[in-house]
Enzyme design. Structure first.
Site, mmCIF file in Angstrom:
data_model
loop_
_atom_site.group_PDB
_atom_site.id
_atom_site.type_symbol
_atom_site.label_atom_id
_atom_site.label_comp_id
_atom_site.label_asym_id
_atom_site.label_seq_id
_atom_site.Cartn_x
_atom_site.Cartn_y
_atom_site.Cartn_z
ATOM 1 N N LYS A 27 -25.220 -15.227 3.435
ATOM 2 C CA LYS A 27 -26.526 -15.544 4.043
ATOM 3 C C LYS A 27 -26.994 -14.386 4.912
ATOM 4 O O LYS A 27 -26.278 -13.905 5.786
ATOM 5 C CB LYS A 27 -26.427 -16.811 4.896
ATOM 6 C CG LYS A 27 -27.765 -17.188 5.518
ATOM 7 C CD LYS A 27 -27.697 -18.553 6.197
ATOM 8 C CE LYS A 27 -27.407 -18.505 7.670
ATOM 9 N NZ LYS A 27 -28.482 -17.999 8.521
ATOM 10 N N ASP A 84 -32.401 -16.354 4.613
ATOM 11 C CA ASP A 84 -32.788 -17.397 5.572
ATOM 12 C C ASP A 84 -34.012 -16.920 6.342
ATOM 13 O O ASP A 84 -33.914 -16.521 7.501
ATOM 14 C CB ASP A 84 -31.592 -17.663 6.500
ATOM 15 C CG ASP A 84 -31.781 -18.916 7.325
ATOM 16 O OD1 ASP A 84 -32.750 -19.662 7.073
ATOM 17 O OD2 ASP A 84 -30.967 -19.151 8.232
ATOM 18 N N LYS A 94 -36.923 -18.797 6.734
ATOM 19 C CA LYS A 94 -37.659 -19.924 7.346
ATOM 20 C C LYS A 94 -39.164 -19.665 7.335
ATOM 21 O O LYS A 94 -39.822 -19.589 8.372
ATOM 22 C CB LYS A 94 -37.157 -20.190 8.765
ATOM 23 C CG LYS A 94 -35.682 -20.568 8.812
ATOM 24 C CD LYS A 94 -35.289 -21.002 10.217
ATOM 25 C CE LYS A 94 -33.833 -21.405 10.300
ATOM 26 N NZ LYS A 94 -32.887 -20.264 10.251
ATOM 27 N N ASP A 106 -46.503 -20.363 6.977
ATOM 28 C CA ASP A 106 -47.763 -19.619 7.122
ATOM 29 C C ASP A 106 -48.808 -20.359 6.305
ATOM 30 O O ASP A 106 -48.531 -21.466 5.804
ATOM 31 C CB ASP A 106 -47.565 -18.174 6.613
ATOM 32 C CG ASP A 106 -48.501 -17.181 7.307
ATOM 33 O OD1 ASP A 106 -49.720 -17.438 7.344
ATOM 34 O OD2 ASP A 106 -48.008 -16.165 7.813
ATOM 35 N N THR A 161 -31.704 -27.955 14.527
ATOM 36 C CA THR A 161 -30.706 -28.818 15.162
ATOM 37 C C THR A 161 -30.624 -28.638 16.676
ATOM 38 O O THR A 161 -29.943 -29.400 17.344
ATOM 39 C CB THR A 161 -29.316 -28.588 14.533
ATOM 40 O OG1 THR A 161 -29.126 -27.184 14.416
ATOM 41 C CG2 THR A 161 -29.190 -29.238 13.197
ATOM 42 N N ARG A 175 -19.568 -17.261 12.747
ATOM 43 C CA ARG A 175 -18.544 -16.679 13.625
ATOM 44 C C ARG A 175 -17.100 -17.103 13.367
ATOM 45 O O ARG A 175 -16.205 -16.253 13.510
ATOM 46 C CB ARG A 175 -18.951 -16.920 15.087
ATOM 47 C CG ARG A 175 -20.129 -16.041 15.478
ATOM 48 C CD ARG A 175 -20.860 -16.561 16.684
ATOM 49 N NE ARG A 175 -21.580 -17.789 16.388
ATOM 50 C CZ ARG A 175 -22.346 -18.439 17.275
ATOM 51 N NH1 ARG A 175 -22.480 -17.967 18.489
ATOM 52 N NH2 ARG A 175 -22.981 -19.541 16.923
HETATM 53 O O1 C5P Z 1 -21.770 -18.505 13.775
HETATM 54 P P1 C5P Z 1 -22.223 -19.860 13.305
HETATM 55 O O2 C5P Z 1 -21.266 -20.528 12.361
HETATM 56 O O3 C5P Z 1 -22.643 -20.755 14.438
HETATM 57 O O4 C5P Z 1 -23.525 -19.518 12.447
HETATM 58 C C1 C5P Z 1 -24.357 -20.503 11.912
HETATM 59 C C2 C5P Z 1 -25.465 -19.909 11.133
HETATM 60 O O5 C5P Z 1 -26.298 -20.993 10.725
HETATM 61 C C3 C5P Z 1 -26.360 -18.948 11.899
HETATM 62 O O6 C5P Z 1 -26.805 -17.957 10.969
HETATM 63 C C4 C5P Z 1 -27.504 -19.802 12.354
HETATM 64 O O7 C5P Z 1 -28.710 -19.096 12.473
HETATM 65 C C5 C5P Z 1 -27.602 -20.822 11.216
HETATM 66 N N1 C5P Z 1 -28.214 -22.084 11.597
HETATM 67 C C6 C5P Z 1 -27.683 -22.943 12.549
HETATM 68 N N2 C5P Z 1 -28.299 -24.113 12.858
HETATM 69 C C7 C5P Z 1 -29.434 -24.458 12.234
HETATM 70 C C8 C5P Z 1 -29.979 -23.622 11.257
HETATM 71 C C9 C5P Z 1 -29.334 -22.440 10.955
HETATM 72 O O8 C5P Z 1 -26.641 -22.654 13.114
HETATM 73 N N3 C5P Z 1 -30.008 -25.604 12.518
#
Ligand code: C5P
Length: 230
Positions: A34, A61, A63, A66, A117, A209
Site C-alpha cells: 500500500k 490509498d 482517498k 472531488d 476510524t 508499523r
Molecule cells: O502502522 P499501522 O499499522 O497503524 O498503519 C495502518 C495504515 O492504515 C496506515 O497507512 C494508515 O494510514 C491506514 N489507515 C488506518 N486507519 C484508517 C484508514 C487507513 O490506519 N481508518
C-alpha cells in the site's frame, strides 16, 4: 487465498528509497503493497508503477473526493498505472459512480472509505451528520458503494462483521488498525489481532508499523502468517 495473500503492507515511509528497500525485503512474502499520501508526495507514484511492473499488487490509498469529472479523470489516470486497488471516499453516489466510470473495463478494484476510524459521533455532528453512529453511517456508505459497483470497503475490524451482513460474501472488506499479540498499539485506538479481523469477515488486513518497524520485518510477516494459518 493464502494467509500471506491477505497481508497488505503499508509502505509509510518518508522516502521512496526506504519504501523500495522494504518492498524488496518483503517481495513474494505478502499479498499487496500500500502506497499512501505521504509517499505519493515524495515519489510514490514512480514506485507504484515500478512494483506493478514487477508483477506486485499495489494499493494506491489516495482517498479521492472531488467533483465527478475530476474523480472520473483521476481514476482513469490511476487505472493506467497498473495498480490493483484505489480508495475513494464513499460519501455520495456522484463521486462513486464517477470513479466506476473512470475505471472503465480495467482490472482496477475500487474500495470505498466509509467513515474514518478516528471519527466519533461528536465529529460526525460537527460535519452536520446528526443521529447516526459511525457504525451505522459506515454501513450505509458501504451499501451505497457496493450498489454503485465498488468492489469493497475499508472499515474498522470492529465493524467488519456488521458490515459483512449487509454486503454479502462477494464484496471485499479491508481492515486497518491490526496489531498482532504483543505489538505496540502506536496511535491506533481500536485495534484487533490479524486472526480476530479475519474471523470478523476481513478479506485483507492493512498492517504498517508492526511489520515495517520490526527489527526483522520478514520474521514479523512469518509470525502473522502463522497466526492466520492456525
Ligand atoms: O502502522 P499501522 O499499522 O497503524 O498503519 C495502518 C495504515 O492504515 C496506515 O497507512 C494508515 O494510514 C491506514 N489507515 C488506518 N486507519 C484508517 C484508514 C487507513 O490506519 N481508518
Amino acid at each position: 487465498m493464502t494467509p500471506t495473500d491477505r497481508i497488505i503492507v503499508a509502505l509509510d515511509f518518508p522516502s521512496i528509497e526506504e519504501a523500495r528497500d522494504m518492498a524488496k525485503q518483503l517481495r513474494g512474502r505478502v499479498g499487496v503493497f500500500k502506497i499512501g499520501m505521504e509517499l505519493v508526495y515524495s515519489g510514490g507514484l514512480e514506485l507504484a508503477r515500478e512494483l506493478a511492473g514487477q508483477g506486485e499488487k499495489v494499493f494506491l490509498d489516495l482517498k479521492l473526493l472531488d467533483i465527478g469529472h475530476t474523480v472520473m479523470s483521476a481514476t482513469k489516470a490511476v487505472s493506467r498505472l497498473g495498480v490493483s486497488f484505489l480508495t475513494v471516499h464513499a460519501v455520495d453516489e456522484k463521486t462513486l459512480l464517477a470513479a466506476v466510470e473512470g475505471r472503465g473495463d480495467t482490472a482496477l478494484k475500487l474500495l470505498g472509505v466509509t467513515v474514518m476510524t478516528n471519527l466519533d459521533a461528536k465529529d460526525l455532528e460537527q460535519q452536520g451528520i446528526a443521529g447516526l453512529s459511525p457504525r451505522d453511517l459506515a454501513q450505509k456508505r458501504a451499501v451505497m458503494a457496493a450498489n454503485c459497483g465498488f468492489d469493497g470497503v475499508i472499515t474498522s475490524g470492529h465493524e467488519a462483521a456488521f458490515i459483512r451482513q449487509s454486503l454479502g460474501a462477494q464484496k471485499l472488506i479491508i481492515t486497518p488498525g491490526i496489531r498482532p499479540a504483543g505489538a505496540d498499539i502506536d496511535d491506533q485506538s481500536r485495534v484487533m489481532s490479524p486472526a480476530q479481523a479475519v474471523d470478523a469477515g476481513a478479506d485483507y488486513l492493512v498492517i504498517g508499523r508492526p511489520i515495517t518497524q520490526a527489527e526483522d520485518p520478514v520474521k514479523a510477516v512469518e509470525m502473522i502468517a502463522r497466526e492466520l494459518a492456525s
